[in-house]
Design a protein around this motif. Structure first.
Motif, PDB file in Angstrom:
ATOM      1  N   GLN A   1      -0.967   0.419  -0.031  1.00 28.89           N
ATOM      2  CA  GLN A   1      -2.000   1.316  -0.528  1.00 28.89           C
ATOM      3  C   GLN A   1      -1.932   2.708   0.094  1.00 28.89           C
ATOM      4  O   GLN A   1      -2.208   3.700  -0.562  1.00 28.89           O
ATOM      5  CB  GLN A   1      -3.388   0.716  -0.265  1.00 28.89           C
ATOM      6  CG  GLN A   1      -3.623  -0.601  -0.998  1.00 28.89           C
ATOM      7  CD  GLN A   1      -4.980  -1.178  -0.701  1.00 28.89           C
ATOM      8  OE1 GLN A   1      -5.433  -1.194   0.443  1.00 28.89           O
ATOM      9  NE2 GLN A   1      -5.650  -1.673  -1.737  1.00 28.89           N
ATOM     10  N   GLN A   2      -1.536   2.778   1.361  1.00 28.54           N
ATOM     11  CA  GLN A   2      -1.584   4.077   2.021  1.00 28.54           C
ATOM     12  C   GLN A   2      -0.673   4.091   3.251  1.00 28.54           C
ATOM     13  O   GLN A   2      -0.520   3.086   3.934  1.00 28.54           O
ATOM     14  CB  GLN A   2      -3.020   4.408   2.461  1.00 28.54           C
ATOM     15  CG  GLN A   2      -3.164   5.763   3.143  1.00 28.54           C
ATOM     16  CD  GLN A   2      -4.588   5.997   3.619  1.00 28.54           C
ATOM     17  OE1 GLN A   2      -5.430   5.108   3.544  1.00 28.54           O
ATOM     18  NE2 GLN A   2      -4.858   7.185   4.120  1.00 28.54           N
ATOM     19  N   ILE A   3      -0.062   5.258   3.488  1.00 24.35           N
ATOM     20  CA  ILE A   3       0.677   5.528   4.726  1.00 24.35           C
ATOM     21  C   ILE A   3       0.129   6.834   5.271  1.00 24.35           C
ATOM     22  O   ILE A   3       0.331   7.901   4.680  1.00 24.35           O
ATOM     23  CB  ILE A   3       2.191   5.646   4.473  1.00 24.35           C
ATOM     24  CG1 ILE A   3       2.734   4.369   3.824  1.00 24.35           C
ATOM     25  CG2 ILE A   3       2.933   5.923   5.774  1.00 24.35           C
ATOM     26  CD1 ILE A   3       4.208   4.426   3.486  1.00 24.35           C
ATOM     27  N   ASP A   4      -0.600   6.770   6.386  1.00 26.73           N
ATOM     28  CA  ASP A   4      -1.264   7.972   6.890  1.00 26.73           C
ATOM     29  C   ASP A   4      -0.321   8.821   7.738  1.00 26.73           C
ATOM     30  O   ASP A   4       0.857   8.475   7.944  1.00 26.73           O
ATOM     31  CB  ASP A   4      -2.530   7.610   7.674  1.00 26.73           C
ATOM     32  CG  ASP A   4      -2.236   6.711   8.876  1.00 26.73           C
ATOM     33  OD1 ASP A   4      -1.117   6.800   9.441  1.00 26.73           O
ATOM     34  OD2 ASP A   4      -3.120   5.911   9.257  1.00 26.73           O
ATOM     35  N   THR A   5      -0.846   9.921   8.234  1.00 29.29           N
ATOM     36  CA  THR A   5      -0.023  10.871   8.991  1.00 29.29           C
ATOM     37  C   THR A   5       0.436  10.314  10.332  1.00 29.29           C
ATOM     38  O   THR A   5       1.423  10.787  10.898  1.00 29.29           O
ATOM     39  CB  THR A   5      -0.810  12.174   9.224  1.00 29.29           C
ATOM     40  OG1 THR A   5      -2.066  11.850   9.872  1.00 29.29           O
ATOM     41  CG2 THR A   5      -1.105  12.863   7.904  1.00 29.29           C
ATOM     42  N   GLN A   6      -0.256   9.316  10.856  1.00 32.63           N
ATOM     43  CA  GLN A   6       0.154   8.685  12.111  1.00 32.63           C
ATOM     44  C   GLN A   6       1.193   7.580  11.891  1.00 32.63           C
ATOM     45  O   GLN A   6       1.656   6.974  12.860  1.00 32.63           O
ATOM     46  CB  GLN A   6      -1.056   8.089  12.848  1.00 32.63           C
ATOM     47  CG  GLN A   6      -1.960   9.118  13.508  1.00 32.63           C
ATOM     48  CD  GLN A   6      -2.827   9.851  12.517  1.00 32.63           C
ATOM     49  OE1 GLN A   6      -3.262   9.268  11.522  1.00 32.63           O
ATOM     50  NE2 GLN A   6      -3.085  11.141  12.766  1.00 32.63           N
ATOM     51  N   GLY A   7       1.540   7.324  10.648  1.00 30.93           N
ATOM     52  CA  GLY A   7       2.531   6.290  10.359  1.00 30.93           C
ATOM     53  C   GLY A   7       1.951   4.907  10.188  1.00 30.93           C
ATOM     54  O   GLY A   7       2.696   3.936  10.072  1.00 30.93           O
ATOM     55  N   ASN A   8       0.624   4.789  10.164  1.00 33.82           N
ATOM     56  CA  ASN A   8       0.007   3.481   9.933  1.00 33.82           C
ATOM     57  C   ASN A   8       0.079   3.134   8.452  1.00 33.82           C
ATOM     58  O   ASN A   8      -0.067   4.003   7.576  1.00 33.82           O
ATOM     59  CB  ASN A   8      -1.450   3.499  10.391  1.00 33.82           C
ATOM     60  CG  ASN A   8      -1.577   3.749  11.877  1.00 33.82           C
ATOM     61  OD1 ASN A   8      -0.810   3.203  12.670  1.00 33.82           O
ATOM     62  ND2 ASN A   8      -2.520   4.591  12.264  1.00 33.82           N
ATOM     63  N   ILE A   9       0.282   1.865   8.161  1.00 35.64           N
ATOM     64  CA  ILE A   9       0.474   1.398   6.794  1.00 35.64           C
ATOM     65  C   ILE A   9      -0.661   0.455   6.422  1.00 35.64           C
ATOM     66  O   ILE A   9      -0.952  -0.498   7.145  1.00 35.64           O
ATOM     67  CB  ILE A   9       1.828   0.691   6.636  1.00 35.64           C
ATOM     68  CG1 ILE A   9       2.964   1.667   6.984  1.00 35.64           C
ATOM     69  CG2 ILE A   9       2.005   0.143   5.226  1.00 35.64           C
ATOM     70  CD1 ILE A   9       4.326   1.031   7.002  1.00 35.64           C
ATOM     71  N   THR A  10      -1.304   0.755   5.296  1.00 35.00           N
ATOM     72  CA  THR A  10      -2.385  -0.088   4.773  1.00 35.00           C
ATOM     73  C   THR A  10      -1.894  -0.802   3.523  1.00 35.00           C
ATOM     74  O   THR A  10      -1.377  -0.170   2.604  1.00 35.00           O
ATOM     75  CB  THR A  10      -3.617   0.765   4.429  1.00 35.00           C
ATOM     76  OG1 THR A  10      -4.035   1.496   5.588  1.00 35.00           O
ATOM     77  CG2 THR A  10      -4.759  -0.128   3.958  1.00 35.00           C
ATOM     78  N   PHE A  11      -2.061  -2.111   3.493  1.00 37.96           N
ATOM     79  CA  PHE A  11      -1.652  -2.888   2.331  1.00 37.96           C
ATOM     80  C   PHE A  11      -2.614  -4.061   2.147  1.00 37.96           C
ATOM     81  O   PHE A  11      -3.369  -4.411   3.062  1.00 37.96           O
ATOM     82  CB  PHE A  11      -0.216  -3.407   2.496  1.00 37.96           C
ATOM     83  CG  PHE A  11      -0.024  -4.322   3.675  1.00 37.96           C
ATOM     84  CD1 PHE A  11      -0.085  -5.700   3.532  1.00 37.96           C
ATOM     85  CD2 PHE A  11       0.229  -3.802   4.939  1.00 37.96           C
ATOM     86  CE1 PHE A  11       0.093  -6.542   4.614  1.00 37.96           C
ATOM     87  CE2 PHE A  11       0.407  -4.638   6.033  1.00 37.96           C
ATOM     88  CZ  PHE A  11       0.340  -6.009   5.870  1.00 37.96           C
ATOM     89  N   TRP A  12      -2.603  -4.634   0.950  1.00 35.29           N
ATOM     90  CA  TRP A  12      -3.484  -5.768   0.698  1.00 35.29           C
ATOM     91  C   TRP A  12      -2.686  -7.074   0.728  1.00 35.29           C
ATOM     92  O   TRP A  12      -1.498  -7.091   0.462  1.00 35.29           O
ATOM     93  CB  TRP A  12      -4.249  -5.613  -0.609  1.00 35.29           C
ATOM     94  CG  TRP A  12      -3.425  -5.608  -1.865  1.00 35.29           C
ATOM     95  CD1 TRP A  12      -2.970  -4.530  -2.548  1.00 35.29           C
ATOM     96  CD2 TRP A  12      -2.972  -6.758  -2.584  1.00 35.29           C
ATOM     97  NE1 TRP A  12      -2.255  -4.916  -3.643  1.00 35.29           N
ATOM     98  CE2 TRP A  12      -2.238  -6.284  -3.707  1.00 35.29           C
ATOM     99  CE3 TRP A  12      -3.105  -8.137  -2.421  1.00 35.29           C
ATOM    100  CZ2 TRP A  12      -1.644  -7.143  -4.629  1.00 35.29           C
ATOM    101  CZ3 TRP A  12      -2.513  -8.994  -3.332  1.00 35.29           C
ATOM    102  CH2 TRP A  12      -1.804  -8.488  -4.426  1.00 35.29           C
TER     103      TRP A  12
END
Length: 234
Positions: A103-114
């Motif tokens: 769903q998202q990859i933020d500027t800190q490199g964290n990855i959000t997924f379901w």
């Protein structure tokens, strides 16, 4: 497991016992598993890779282990053949995670997924991982060199498999298989990426239209020329 096999003349021989009610007879699983396990354990102890507690005699202990009845846990894992195919298909034909689940990859490199939480009745939930942890978990699904997901043996072995299967089908008078179904690109994209749009690799926009198919030499696959919404030819 086929529930039977063929001889050198491709004559089919079904299992004499069981009538398709099991893959392996339970009474045979117990001694086979026990023998295999203790054989490997004996080898490791003889090679000094496993050390027994002080005062323990391996010869005496091994005799006791062979004499003891072992319990092998076995049950019917699936309800029918369709469930088996669906289950195996997820693990043999797909990757660890599809792109549309991210769903998202933020500027800190964290990855959000379901993901599905099967401990909570299969509910969809979100998880956030660092890039390093995400790659570490993904890499666990990468097979080692020369390791394949599926190996075929017997009459399903690769050598002359088509000819052998055709001979079996003819002898058993089985109706021919349906022709191979080629899925449209939109459906493939929907299954793999969660979206049926054809996106241009240049402008990242959808609504691409197939305008021509060019067939190079047979050793290569067909080349497709596509045009994006802004008329860029790809």
């Amino acid at each position: 497991m086929s529930g039977g096999g063929v001889d050198k003349n491709n004559e089919w021989h079904a299992l004499k016992k069981g009538k398709g009610t099991y893959l392996f007879p339970y009474k045979m699983m117990e001694p086979l598993y026990k023998g295999f396990f203790l054989e490997k354990l004996n080898d490791l102890i003889n090679r000094k890779l496993i050390k027994l507690p002080a005062g323990e005699n391996w010869k005496r202990l091994k005799t006791q282990l062979y004499a003891k009845k072992w319990i092998v846990y076995a049950k019917n894992p699936m309800g029918n053949a369709a469930q088996v195919v669906e289950y195996l298909g997820r693990y043999t034909q797909k990757i660890a995670i599809s792109n549309h689940r991210i769903q998202q990859i933020d500027t800190q490199g964290n990855i959000t997924f379901w993901y599905k939480d099967y401990r909570d009745n299969g509910r969809k939930k979100r998880m956030i991982l660092t890039g390093e942890e995400f790659v570490r978990r993904f890499a666990q699904h990468i097979l080692p060199p020369r390791f394949v997901r599926i190996r075929h043996y017997g009459f399903l072995g690769n050598y002359k498999r088509k000819e052998r299967l055709q001979a079996i089908v003819n002898r058993l008078k089985i109706p021919p298989h349906s022709p191979k179904l080629e899925l449209p690109t939109e459906i493939k994209n929907l299954l793999l990426r969660g979206s049926s749009e054809r996106k241009c690799p240049k402008c990242k926009k959808g609504n691409m239209v197939l305008i021509a198919v060019v067939h190079p030499p047979k050793r290569a696959g067909p080349l497709m020329r596509k045009v994006s919404a802004d008329n860029d030819v790809v």
